[in-house]
Design a protein around this motif. Sequence first.
Motif, PDB file in Angstrom:
ATOM      1  N   SER A   2       0.825  -1.202   0.000  1.00 22.46           N
ATOM      2  CA  SER A   2       0.000   0.000   0.000  1.00 22.46           C
ATOM      3  C   SER A   2       0.861   1.253   0.000  1.00 22.46           C
ATOM      4  CB  SER A   2      -0.911  -0.001   1.229  1.00 22.46           C
ATOM      5  OG  SER A   2      -1.547   1.244   1.376  1.00 22.46           O
ATOM      6  N   ASP A   3       0.341   2.315  -0.652  1.00 21.99           N
ATOM      7  CA  ASP A   3       1.042   3.598  -0.629  1.00 21.99           C
ATOM      8  C   ASP A   3       0.940   4.264   0.742  1.00 21.99           C
ATOM      9  OD1 ASP A   3       1.806   3.361  -3.253  1.00 21.99           O
ATOM     10  OD2 ASP A   3       0.078   4.460  -4.033  1.00 21.99           O
ATOM     11  N   ILE A   4      -0.026   3.838   1.557  1.00 24.86           N
ATOM     12  CA  ILE A   4      -0.208   4.405   2.888  1.00 24.86           C
ATOM     13  C   ILE A   4       0.520   3.531   3.896  1.00 24.86           C
ATOM     14  CG2 ILE A   4      -1.867   5.143   4.620  1.00 24.86           C
ATOM     15  CD1 ILE A   4      -1.942   6.703   1.969  1.00 24.86           C
ATOM     16  N   ALA A   5       1.583   4.071   4.483  1.00 24.60           N
ATOM     17  CA  ALA A   5       2.443   3.293   5.379  1.00 24.60           C
ATOM     18  C   ALA A   5       2.032   3.463   6.838  1.00 24.60           C
ATOM     19  CB  ALA A   5       3.903   3.705   5.175  1.00 24.60           C
ATOM     20  N   VAL A   6       0.722   3.587   7.085  1.00 19.05           N
ATOM     21  CA  VAL A   6       0.178   3.678   8.435  1.00 19.05           C
ATOM     22  C   VAL A   6      -1.049   2.783   8.504  1.00 19.05           C
ATOM     23  CG1 VAL A   6      -0.905   5.174  10.148  1.00 19.05           C
ATOM     24  CG2 VAL A   6       1.024   6.028   8.816  1.00 19.05           C
ATOM     25  N   ASP A   7      -1.139   1.954   9.548  1.00 18.56           N
ATOM     26  CA  ASP A   7      -2.295   1.093   9.753  1.00 18.56           C
ATOM     27  C   ASP A   7      -3.429   1.943  10.330  1.00 18.56           C
ATOM     28  OD1 ASP A   7      -4.194  -0.707  10.921  1.00 18.56           O
ATOM     29  OD2 ASP A   7      -2.676  -2.294  10.862  1.00 18.56           O
ATOM     30  N   LEU A   8      -4.420   2.247   9.519  1.00 23.99           N
ATOM     31  CA  LEU A   8      -5.461   3.190   9.915  1.00 23.99           C
ATOM     32  C   LEU A   8      -6.383   2.614  10.988  1.00 23.99           C
ATOM     33  CD1 LEU A   8      -6.369   4.754   6.451  1.00 23.99           C
ATOM     34  CD2 LEU A   8      -4.806   5.628   8.199  1.00 23.99           C
ATOM     35  N   ASP A   9      -6.633   1.318  10.963  1.00 26.62           N
ATOM     36  CA  ASP A   9      -7.466   0.711  12.000  1.00 26.62           C
ATOM     37  C   ASP A   9      -6.778   0.790  13.357  1.00 26.62           C
ATOM     38  OD1 ASP A   9      -9.529   0.076  10.267  1.00 26.62           O
ATOM     39  OD2 ASP A   9      -8.740  -1.913   9.804  1.00 26.62           O
ATOM     40  N   ARG A  10      -5.494   0.498  13.391  1.00 31.38           N
ATOM     41  CA  ARG A  10      -4.748   0.582  14.653  1.00 31.38           C
ATOM     42  C   ARG A  10      -4.607   2.031  15.104  1.00 31.38           C
ATOM     43  NH1 ARG A  10       0.421  -3.312  13.890  1.00 31.38           N
ATOM     44  NH2 ARG A  10       0.747  -2.812  16.098  1.00 31.38           N
ATOM     45  N   LEU A  11      -4.518   2.948  14.148  1.00 25.21           N
ATOM     46  CA  LEU A  11      -4.471   4.367  14.494  1.00 25.21           C
ATOM     47  C   LEU A  11      -5.747   4.775  15.229  1.00 25.21           C
ATOM     48  CD1 LEU A  11      -3.418   7.313  14.327  1.00 25.21           C
ATOM     49  CD2 LEU A  11      -4.414   7.430  12.030  1.00 25.21           C
ATOM     50  N   ALA A  12      -6.905   4.338  14.733  1.00 25.39           N
ATOM     51  CA  ALA A  12      -8.169   4.677  15.384  1.00 25.39           C
ATOM     52  C   ALA A  12      -8.222   4.121  16.797  1.00 25.39           C
ATOM     53  CB  ALA A  12      -9.333   4.149  14.549  1.00 25.39           C
ATOM     54  N   GLU A  13      -7.765   2.882  16.975  1.00 27.02           N
ATOM     55  CA  GLU A  13      -7.777   2.267  18.305  1.00 27.02           C
ATOM     56  C   GLU A  13      -6.823   3.001  19.247  1.00 27.02           C
ATOM     57  OE1 GLU A  13      -6.710  -1.723  17.448  1.00 27.02           O
ATOM     58  OE2 GLU A  13      -8.546  -2.139  16.288  1.00 27.02           O
ATOM     59  N   TRP A  14      -5.636   3.326  18.763  1.00 29.97           N
ATOM     60  CA  TRP A  14      -4.653   4.031  19.595  1.00 29.97           C
ATOM     61  C   TRP A  14      -5.166   5.423  19.962  1.00 29.97           C
ATOM     62  CZ3 TRP A  14      -2.172   8.650  18.589  1.00 29.97           C
ATOM     63  CH2 TRP A  14      -1.127   9.001  19.450  1.00 29.97           C
ATOM     64  N   SER A  15      -5.785   6.119  19.028  1.00 29.48           N
ATOM     65  CA  SER A  15      -6.255   7.477  19.279  1.00 29.48           C
ATOM     66  C   SER A  15      -7.297   7.506  20.395  1.00 29.48           C
ATOM     67  CB  SER A  15      -6.842   8.078  18.000  1.00 29.48           C
ATOM     68  OG  SER A  15      -5.851   8.200  16.994  1.00 29.48           O
ATOM     69  N   ALA A  16      -8.133   6.473  20.473  1.00 27.40           N
ATOM     70  CA  ALA A  16      -9.144   6.420  21.531  1.00 27.40           C
ATOM     71  C   ALA A  16      -8.485   6.448  22.900  1.00 27.40           C
ATOM     72  CB  ALA A  16     -10.004   5.174  21.368  1.00 27.40           C
ATOM     73  N   GLY A  17      -7.332   5.820  23.025  1.00 29.59           N
ATOM     74  CA  GLY A  17      -6.601   5.835  24.290  1.00 29.59           C
ATOM     75  C   GLY A  17      -5.972   7.168  24.610  1.00 29.59           C
TER      76      GLY A  17
END
Length: 344
Positions: A2-17
């Motif tokens: 993928s051209d996007i080198a960030v896991d967006l699902d994990r980003l959402a989970e981490w941001s909640a914390g």
Amino acid sequence: MSDIAVDLDRLAEWSAGQGLTLRKPLSANRIGMGQSNLTYLVTDADGTRVVVRRPPRGTLLQSAHDVGREFRIMSALQDTPVPVPTTIGTAQPGEIEDDVPVVVMGFTEGLVLNEPGDTDGVPLDVRHAIGIDMARTLAKVHAVDLQQVGLDDLASHSPYGPRQLKRWTTQLEGSRTRDLPELDRLTQVLQANVPSDDTITLVHGDFHLRNVILDPDTGAVRAAVDWELSTLGDPLADLGSLLAYWPQRGDGPSYLFDAAAEPGFPSRDELTAAYLEASGRDGATVPFWHALGLWKIAVIIEGVRKRAMDNPSNAAKGGPPPAQMVDLLVQRAWRVVDEAGLRA
């Protein structure tokens, strides 16, 4: 891959914390023209926007691409006159991406000058104000009380010129793609003319038009971004770097972003005068730092080329810079050195 080198699902989970709700699905677009750390604008299903930054893919040079360090600097500057984005948090390796840290910050709305044509419609007086306020913003950076903001231990307090020459010479040896005799000879001239002034302040390290977000009506700097190269050092080094990135009419081609050469933008002499007035500093060593700024950009570009050769996904839109860019930067540095009478 993928051209996007960030896991967006994990980003959402981490941001909640972190107390930040990002509602799925998230979308991401790579932003900016930087070819070092990778920067993405992430938008959630409700339109909330954050900026996410991570190191490039592939093998990294030691001490390079330290996103956690630049996040620390921006966090320390939150309550100072220096305009920076709002910081949200740093995800350690394993939290969003398995192998690298990822930093998240608020999105700053404003005018970004990244590509040819971005200045279309910007009035001449606003163009002039952009350059002058950038110079004054540098003076604000250099006026930061290091102990008060907790950055006194950010880096060595030893003389900055020798440190810069050592660091970037080492970086060059780790990312050289070819023989560069004129660049090597320039290194010798700079080593022989290091200023003796040992003034130490916070320095941005990479301050130029593409690394600021601007008020479109007044030209004022709303946020200085990309603090990856920030350290403690001689404040005039930052001015020299700004001058190195500031082409003006008569310079000839350089492959640098040439917006500053358009009508309305101040000249390098005007930038220098605005900075010296705002900071109260003496400008006797500005030519050395201007030449060193051009030399350092040439070294950085050589590293960008090497990373793109090793892993093409690291290249920004339009691909890596051409080899001629390094050569032209070295030629410009030699003109500055010759005009100042610097010799090895």
